[in-house]
Scaffold this motif. Structure first.
Motif, short mmCIF file in Angstrom:
data_model
loop_
_atom_site.label_atom_id
_atom_site.label_comp_id
_atom_site.label_asym_id
_atom_site.label_seq_id
_atom_site.Cartn_x
_atom_site.Cartn_y
_atom_site.Cartn_z
N ARG A 1 0.83 -1.21 0.00
CA ARG A 1 0.00 0.00 0.00
C ARG A 1 0.87 1.26 0.00
O ARG A 1 0.65 2.20 -0.77
CB ARG A 1 -0.88 -0.04 1.26
CG ARG A 1 -1.99 0.97 1.35
CD ARG A 1 -2.79 0.75 2.63
NE ARG A 1 -3.40 -0.56 2.69
CZ ARG A 1 -4.46 -0.93 1.97
NH1 ARG A 1 -5.03 -0.04 1.18
NH2 ARG A 1 -4.95 -2.13 2.05
N GLY B 1 -14.93 2.43 -7.59
CA GLY B 1 -14.45 1.79 -6.37
C GLY B 1 -14.80 2.51 -5.09
O GLY B 1 -14.52 2.03 -4.01
N ARG C 1 -7.28 7.27 -0.67
CA ARG C 1 -7.69 5.94 -1.10
C ARG C 1 -6.78 4.86 -0.53
O ARG C 1 -7.22 3.74 -0.30
CB ARG C 1 -7.72 5.84 -2.62
CG ARG C 1 -8.81 6.66 -3.29
CD ARG C 1 -10.20 6.26 -2.79
NE ARG C 1 -11.23 7.14 -3.36
CZ ARG C 1 -11.73 8.20 -2.73
NH1 ARG C 1 -11.30 8.53 -1.52
NH2 ARG C 1 -12.65 8.94 -3.29
N LEU C 2 -5.49 5.18 -0.34
CA LEU C 2 -4.58 4.15 0.16
C LEU C 2 -4.50 4.15 1.68
O LEU C 2 -4.15 3.14 2.28
CB LEU C 2 -3.21 4.30 -0.49
CG LEU C 2 -3.22 3.82 -1.96
CD1 LEU C 2 -2.01 4.31 -2.73
CD2 LEU C 2 -3.32 2.31 -2.04
N ARG D 1 -7.24 4.94 3.56
CA ARG D 1 -8.55 4.45 4.01
C ARG D 1 -9.09 3.49 2.96
O ARG D 1 -9.85 3.88 2.08
CB ARG D 1 -9.52 5.63 4.18
CG ARG D 1 -9.14 6.57 5.30
CD ARG D 1 -10.22 7.63 5.46
NE ARG D 1 -9.68 8.97 5.49
CZ ARG D 1 -10.37 10.08 5.22
NH1 ARG D 1 -11.64 10.00 4.90
NH2 ARG D 1 -9.80 11.26 5.28
N PRO D 2 -8.68 2.22 3.05
CA PRO D 2 -8.99 1.25 2.00
C PRO D 2 -10.49 1.05 1.79
O PRO D 2 -11.25 1.02 2.76
CB PRO D 2 -8.38 -0.05 2.53
CG PRO D 2 -7.47 0.33 3.63
CD PRO D 2 -7.93 1.64 4.16
N VAL D 3 -10.88 0.93 0.54
CA VAL D 3 -12.26 0.59 0.18
C VAL D 3 -12.21 -0.80 -0.46
O VAL D 3 -11.68 -0.96 -1.56
CB VAL D 3 -12.83 1.61 -0.83
CG1 VAL D 3 -14.25 1.20 -1.25
CG2 VAL D 3 -12.83 3.01 -0.23
#
Lengths: 322, 322
Positions: A264, A316, B278-279, B281-283
């Motif tokens: 990540r 997403g 986005r990285l 706080r993963p979805v």
């Protein structure tokens, strides 16, 4: 995507562990070049253990890294060292402090030592450090020590880019343990109080242990070790603790989470670097430039433009958010 | 993408220039929320002139911004002020220094003053500042003054996010003009030596003029003005110089280049903020998470993954680069 003959030679040299090739390749990645070869090298890697060493200035991180490196070599493990610090003693081959130990490391063909310049570009040094680690990994180094001076974003970066994180403190650094920010305290897999021959070392160790609590027995409990890097005291125990942490990662399943965190973080630093590069050095006709043009004409808005540049971003995201 | 009733009310309130709605909307964007409304507000804006004011600590930027704001209001132009500085006097409605002038501004319904907290997140404050400017723009403010303390990345950000950049210095700040970094010197559209009643002010003005050269007559030549924000001396001339710079941008075609730079910078800060969000706080199921998974399994490499997340990245780059 075809590499030139010289580039192929460089890649082959790195894979064969040739010092000159490794050095030239890292120089390339420092300049932001060599992505073709990096992909090839990355595919050949994935075995190295990355150990981050961080902490406030004056804690003796460089000397400790040298001592730990020598201990790792005594165990017949190949080693790479990346020092992310403009004031690093490794720069230009010069050595400080523990001169004999450093020279012993420097003469060893199985050790590669490199200092990285801290650059102004956002995400630049994190990206370059990760790329240097990928080069050393591909070259067959089994352990890679990454040393950063514990300042702001760098701390976060090293913690998210390493399998194990050593946080170094020392007695007499202002308010001792207070010199460590709260985030660093929790980030550590192993705590080291270096310069343990100094007055107040015992108190610093005790203070750290009390701040960390006794550990409810769940998960990994970061040990607090006392070292004196200059004499080598405690360095064997540090290497052992790092092996124990690695074993724990493997047996507990924590390795999977760690690798996800590292992946990540890698993607984040690389995407940030790419976004900055593409917008700072325009490529006519690219999707970025088309978006810039549309924004200038106000035929789009920044959010729609940004989302369309990030593939999968629209699909997403969670419902109810634009 | 449907906004709720309350959100629509908020948007309508901002568009109507209601102080409470503007304040609530900026609070939302500070938290990284409200993108739906921002798109709507952005589409209604695009008319405001954004003037960045930066320079080293101690140059009297806040007092100068207050004085310049009062001068702008005397010309019957509506005004927004965004202060990007944790030590800003605007915070919580308190005022420093030139109290009467600031209170005069604060009581004026056509002036909106807001201080933004400096956040730790990379790209966070630049993104939040740009969003606050978009809100004020949509609310109908004709001029928006953005004040930042001149530190590192913030300087670059303000220069790339403004139609006109005022760089403020003052005599007695260490090595006077040396307090300005080379980049800031060239960035300025208007130079101000504030605290002109102090000893050495004439020398600072002369030094700045000599460092800037005489200007070969090509393009805009940044004037060097002397002001005393506390008494108002030189502030009329500063407002005039800013109008001249604006007229020059319009007549020379420089406005087009400036708008491109601003659009480019806007996209960069927004994309950086999105990538980090986005990285961090993963979805689950998002393209980002799929890439993270693939990296963990080493079925891809970071460069291929990053390029596939950036739409158009593969097609838009120059030949011979991966």
């Amino acid at each position: 995507m075809r590499a030139t003959g010289a580039a192929t030679d460089l890649t082959q040299g790195v894979l064969a562990g040739e010092v000159g090739a490794i050095a030239r390749m890292i120089t390339r990645v420092e300049r932001g070049a060599g992505a073709d070869q990096l992909i090839e090298l990355y595919r050949a890697g994935g075995r190295a253990r990355v150990i981050g060493v961080t902490g406030p200035a004056g804690a003796g991180k460089s000397t400790l890294v040298a001592a730990l490196g020598a201990e790792i070599r005594r165990r017949d493990v190949t080693l790479g060292i990346v020092a992310v610090d403009p004031t690093s003693p490794y720069s230009g081959g010069s050595v400080l402090g523990d001169r004999i130990r450093m020279q012993a490391l420097g003469d060893d063909p199985e050790v590669f030592i490199r200092s990285m310049a801290t650059r102004g570009a956002l995400g630049g040094i994190a990206r370059a450090t990760a790329d240097a680690v990928a080069v050393l990994d591909a070259s067959g180094k089994e352990v890679i020590l990454v040393e950063t001076v514990g300042v702001g974003q760098d701390e976060v970066d090293i913690a998210q880019a390493s399998h194990s994180v050593v946080v170094v403190s020392a007695p007499g650094l202002g308010d001792d343990v207070q010199a460590l920010k709260a985030g660093l305290l929790e980030t550590a897999d192993v705590h080291v109080v270096n310069k343990a021959d100094r007055e107040g070392a015992d108190r610093t160790v005790a203070e750290l242990r009390s701040m960390l609590g006794f550990g409810a027995g769940e998960g990994w409990v970061a040990p607090v070790l006392a070292t004196c890097a200059e004499t080598g005291q405690g360095v064997t125990e540090l290497a052992n603790a790092l092996n124990q942490h690695h074993d724990w990662l493997v047996t507990s399943g924590g390795m999977y989470e760690r690798q996800r965190l590292m992946a990540r973080h890698r993607l984040k630093t690389l995407l940030t670097a790419l976004v900055h590069e593409r917008l700072d050095r325009p490529v006519p006709g690219s999707a970025f430039e088309t978006a810039v043009e549309a924004l200038c004409r106000r035929t789009t808005d920044p959010w729609t433009a940004a989302h369309s540049l990030l593939e999968g971003e629209l699909s997403g995201r969670p419902k109810g958010r634009p």
